[in-house]
Scaffold this motif. Structure first.
Motif, PDB file in Angstrom:
ATOM      1  N   GLY A 176      18.003  -7.175   9.240  1.00 31.95           N
ATOM      2  CA  GLY A 176      16.930  -6.227   9.516  1.00 31.95           C
ATOM      3  C   GLY A 176      17.444  -4.867   9.942  1.00 31.95           C
ATOM      4  O   GLY A 176      16.668  -4.008  10.366  1.00 31.95           O
ATOM      5  N   TRP A 177      18.749  -4.663   9.803  1.00 27.33           N
ATOM      6  CA  TRP A 177      19.335  -3.407  10.276  1.00 27.33           C
ATOM      7  C   TRP A 177      18.786  -2.190   9.545  1.00 27.33           C
ATOM      8  O   TRP A 177      18.613  -1.142  10.152  1.00 27.33           O
ATOM      9  N   GLN A 178      18.480  -2.321   8.268  1.00 26.77           N
ATOM     10  CA  GLN A 178      17.936  -1.177   7.539  1.00 26.77           C
ATOM     11  C   GLN A 178      16.532  -0.829   8.038  1.00 26.77           C
ATOM     12  O   GLN A 178      16.188   0.344   8.180  1.00 26.77           O
ATOM     13  N   SER A 179      15.751  -1.851   8.353  1.00 32.83           N
ATOM     14  CA  SER A 179      14.413  -1.604   8.908  1.00 32.83           C
ATOM     15  C   SER A 179      14.505  -0.964  10.284  1.00 32.83           C
ATOM     16  O   SER A 179      13.679  -0.123  10.641  1.00 32.83           O
ATOM     17  N   ARG A 180      15.517  -1.344  11.062  1.00 29.65           N
ATOM     18  CA  ARG A 180      15.698  -0.731  12.385  1.00 29.65           C
ATOM     19  C   ARG A 180      16.104   0.740  12.266  1.00 29.65           C
ATOM     20  O   ARG A 180      15.666   1.574  13.059  1.00 29.65           O
ATOM     21  N   ILE A 181      16.930   1.058  11.267  1.00 30.64           N
ATOM     22  CA  ILE A 181      17.265   2.462  11.042  1.00 30.64           C
ATOM     23  C   ILE A 181      16.002   3.224  10.662  1.00 30.64           C
ATOM     24  O   ILE A 181      15.754   4.338  11.152  1.00 30.64           O
ATOM     25  N   ASN A 182      15.184   2.652   9.807  1.00 30.09           N
ATOM     26  CA  ASN A 182      13.924   3.282   9.408  1.00 30.09           C
ATOM     27  C   ASN A 182      13.038   3.528  10.630  1.00 30.09           C
ATOM     28  O   ASN A 182      12.462   4.614  10.792  1.00 30.09           O
ATOM     29  N   ALA A 183      12.942   2.528  11.514  1.00 33.79           N
ATOM     30  CA  ALA A 183      12.123   2.662  12.723  1.00 33.79           C
ATOM     31  C   ALA A 183      12.688   3.743  13.646  1.00 33.79           C
ATOM     32  O   ALA A 183      11.927   4.519  14.242  1.00 33.79           O
ATOM     33  N   ALA A 184      14.019   3.816  13.769  1.00 32.55           N
ATOM     34  CA  ALA A 184      14.641   4.833  14.618  1.00 32.55           C
ATOM     35  C   ALA A 184      14.345   6.233  14.075  1.00 32.55           C
ATOM     36  O   ALA A 184      14.050   7.166  14.841  1.00 32.55           O
ATOM     37  N   LEU A 185      14.407   6.385  12.760  1.00 33.81           N
ATOM     38  CA  LEU A 185      14.090   7.678  12.162  1.00 33.81           C
ATOM     39  C   LEU A 185      12.616   8.036  12.348  1.00 33.81           C
ATOM     40  O   LEU A 185      12.278   9.191  12.624  1.00 33.81           O
TER      41      LEU A 185
ATOM     42  N   GLU B  71       0.830  -1.208   0.000  1.00 30.86           N
ATOM     43  CA  GLU B  71       0.000   0.000   0.000  1.00 30.86           C
ATOM     44  C   GLU B  71       0.864   1.257   0.000  1.00 30.86           C
ATOM     45  O   GLU B  71       0.524   2.245  -0.629  1.00 30.86           O
ATOM     46  N   ALA B  72       1.955   1.213   0.750  1.00 28.20           N
ATOM     47  CA  ALA B  72       2.884   2.348   0.813  1.00 28.20           C
ATOM     48  C   ALA B  72       4.290   1.809   0.533  1.00 28.20           C
ATOM     49  O   ALA B  72       5.044   1.509   1.459  1.00 28.20           O
ATOM     50  N   PRO B  73       4.647   1.676  -0.746  1.00 30.36           N
ATOM     51  CA  PRO B  73       5.948   1.090  -1.070  1.00 30.36           C
ATOM     52  C   PRO B  73       7.107   1.957  -0.586  1.00 30.36           C
ATOM     53  O   PRO B  73       6.983   3.188  -0.494  1.00 30.36           O
ATOM     54  N   LYS B  74       8.211   1.313  -0.269  1.00 30.01           N
ATOM     55  CA  LYS B  74       9.407   2.031   0.171  1.00 30.01           C
ATOM     56  C   LYS B  74      10.040   2.721  -1.036  1.00 30.01           C
ATOM     57  O   LYS B  74       9.834   2.333  -2.182  1.00 30.01           O
ATOM     58  N   VAL B  75      10.811   3.754  -0.761  1.00 30.81           N
ATOM     59  CA  VAL B  75      11.504   4.500  -1.796  1.00 30.81           C
ATOM     60  C   VAL B  75      12.987   4.204  -1.676  1.00 30.81           C
ATOM     61  O   VAL B  75      13.566   4.325  -0.593  1.00 30.81           O
ATOM     62  N   SER B  76      13.593   3.807  -2.768  1.00 28.85           N
ATOM     63  CA  SER B  76      15.024   3.545  -2.771  1.00 28.85           C
ATOM     64  C   SER B  76      15.776   4.869  -2.826  1.00 28.85           C
ATOM     65  O   SER B  76      15.447   5.758  -3.618  1.00 28.85           O
TER      66      SER B  76
END
Length: 63
Positions: free
Chosen positions: A47-56, A23-28
């Motif tokens: 999953g480190w990239q997802s954790r950075i996303n969550a931290a932001l 529904e809300a695709p990620k942007v590269s």
């Protein structure tokens, strides 16, 4: 050889490949971060990239 009724049924079936559309695709993007930040997130494993996303995302909510 397949039975004729199965051949007809398979011919009518829509072929779906790959992941379902989000529904809300990620942007590269390219983002330059300090090495120690990357090392710390990678140290916790996959999953480190997802954790950075969550931290932001948390930082945005706090601000």
């Amino acid at each position: 050889m397949s039975a004729p009724e199965w051949v007809a049924k398979l011919d009518r079936t829509e072929v779906r490949r790959g992941r379902p559309k989000a529904e809300a695709p990620k942007v590269s993007t390219t983002l330059r971060l300090d090495a120690d930040i990357i090392e710390r997130f990678r140290a916790d494993g996959p999953g480190w990239q997802s954790r950075i996303n969550a931290a932001l995302r948390d930082w945005l909510k706090a601000g």
